[in-house]
Design an enzyme around this catalytic site. Structure first.
Site, mmCIF file in Angstrom:
data_model
loop_
_atom_site.group_PDB
_atom_site.id
_atom_site.type_symbol
_atom_site.label_atom_id
_atom_site.label_comp_id
_atom_site.label_asym_id
_atom_site.label_seq_id
_atom_site.Cartn_x
_atom_site.Cartn_y
_atom_site.Cartn_z
ATOM 1 N N ASP A 89 -41.944 13.594 -6.021
ATOM 2 C CA ASP A 89 -42.213 14.018 -4.640
ATOM 3 C C ASP A 89 -42.139 12.841 -3.672
ATOM 4 O OD1 ASP A 89 -42.891 15.996 -2.710
ATOM 5 O OD2 ASP A 89 -44.957 15.309 -2.713
ATOM 6 N N SER A 122 -43.855 19.171 2.416
ATOM 7 C CA SER A 122 -43.103 19.834 1.350
ATOM 8 C C SER A 122 -43.467 21.312 1.306
ATOM 9 C CB SER A 122 -43.427 19.196 -0.006
ATOM 10 O OG SER A 122 -43.130 17.815 0.000
ATOM 11 N N GLN A 129 -35.844 20.171 -3.335
ATOM 12 C CA GLN A 129 -37.025 20.393 -2.506
ATOM 13 C C GLN A 129 -36.599 20.799 -1.103
ATOM 14 O OE1 GLN A 129 -39.890 17.213 -0.713
ATOM 15 N NE2 GLN A 129 -40.848 17.874 -2.617
#
Length: 283
Positions: free
Chosen positions: A202, A224, A274
C-alpha cells in the site's frame, strides 16, 4: 525493539475464538490506520483458518472507513469454501461495531503448471535509488516525518517517475518505480513474507496516479478505495523487490494504478492493483 520486529508483532494476531482474531495497533500519532496494516492483518487472519497445505494466491478488498488507531481491530473470518485444490475466506475488519474493511482471499494447494512472465524493465539498482522519505521532505510534504515513522520497518529507494528519472513513454503517461524491502531478515516463514509484502504494497501505489500531473498532497486529498494482490511465485519481502507501477486512467476524482513486482533477478513474483480517491482540494 527494532521496527522490523515491531512489524512482525503487528502481524501476529490474538485469537479470540474460532475464526475470530484481534490485531494490535502500532505506536503512532496518526489519526487513521495505514491501509497496508489492515490488509496484512486481514490476510494473516485468513491464513490462520486454512490448512498449511494451502498458500494465498490472491486477495481482493475494499476500504470502507478510516481505521481508528486508538483501538484494536477485530477480524471475523468466514470460510466460504474448502475444496481439494482451492480454499476461500472472507474477512471483515471491525472497529466500534462497524466494518472498516472487507477482504476475500483465495488459497491453493501448490502444484506444477505452465509458466511464462513479463520481462522486468531495465532499471538502476536499489543502491543507486533515492530514499523516498528524504524526497518527500525535500518536496515539502508535511506528512514526511509521520510516514517515516509509519514505514520505519521498510526501506524504499526511488527510481523515478514519468516526470523525472524514467524515459518518456507516450503509451503510459503516468508511471513510477521504486525498490522496497523490509529492513531486517524475517526468517523463512513464507506466509510471514506474504503478509509483510501486503503491508508494504500500500506504500506509494496511489501516488503513481499523480505521476502524470504536477499535483501532490496537500493540494490533493488521497485515500485508498480498494486493493488487490495476485501472488505468482514465492519470494522474500526482506530482499529488494522492484515496484513497477503505472496508472492507466484518472477520472472523476479517482485514479487507478497497477504494479508488477520483480525480484532483483527479474522474477515476476506478484501483481497489485488499487483504485483510490485523488480529489483536488478547493481551499
Amino acid at each position: 525493539m527494532t521496527a522490523a520486529r515491531e512489524l512482525v508483532e503487528l502481524l501476529d494476531l490474538e485469537t479470540l475464538d474460532t475464526n475470530l482474531f484481534r490485531g494490535r495497533q502500532p505506536d503512532t500519532d496518526r489519526q487513521r490506520v495505514f491501509g497496508g496494516q489492515v490488509a496484512a492483518q486481514a490476510l494473516v487472519a485468513g491464513i490462520r483458518t486454512v490448512d498449511a497445505a494451502y498458500v494465498p494466491h490472491s486477495l481482493h478488498s475494499y476500504f470502507l472507513r478510516p481505521g481508528d488507531t486508538s483501538v484494536p481491530i477485530v477480524y471475523d473470518v468466514e470460510a466460504l469454501r474448502d475444496g481439494r485444490s482451492f480454499a476461500t475466506r472472507r474477512v471483515v475488519a471491525r472497529q466500534h461495531g462497524r466494518p472498516i474493511y472487507f477482504q476475500t482471499a483465495n488459497f491453493q494447494r501448490v502444484e506444477e503448471g505452465l509458466e511464462h512472465q513479463d520481462v522486468m524493465p531495465t532499471v538502476i539498482p536499489p543502491e543507486e535509488g533515492l530514499d523516498i522519505v528524504d524526497l518527500m521532505r525535500r518536496a515539502g510534504n508535511d506528512e514526511a516525518d509521520a510516514l517515516a515513522k509509519e514505514w520505519a520497518s521498510l526501506e524504499a529507494r526511488y527510481v523515478g517517475n514519468s516526470q523525472q528519472g524514467l524515459d518518456e513513454d507516450p503509451a503510459r503517461p503516468s508511471r513510477a518505480r521504486m525498490w522496497i524491502r523490509v529492513q531486517e531478515e524475517l526468517g523463512d516463514d513464507q506466509q510471514l513474507h506474504l503478509a509483510a509484502f501486503t503491508y508494504a504494497s500500500d506504500m506509494s501505489l496511489l501516488g503513481a496516479t499523480l505521476a502524470a500531473h504536477d499535483r501532490r498532497p496537500p493540494e490533493v486529498m488521497m485515500a485508498s478505495l480498494d486493493h488487490a494482490i495476485w501472488f505468482h511465485r514465492p519470494f522474500r519481502a526482506d530482499e529488494w523487490w522492484l515496484y513497477d507501477q503505472h496508472s492507466p486512467s484518472a477520472q472523476g476524482a479517482r485514479g487507478l494504478a497497477f504494479a508488477e513486482v520483480y525480484t532483483r533477478d527479474g522474477t515476476l513474483v506478484a501483481s497489485v492493483a488499487q483504485e483510490g480517491l485523488i480529489r483536488l482540494r478547493t481551499r
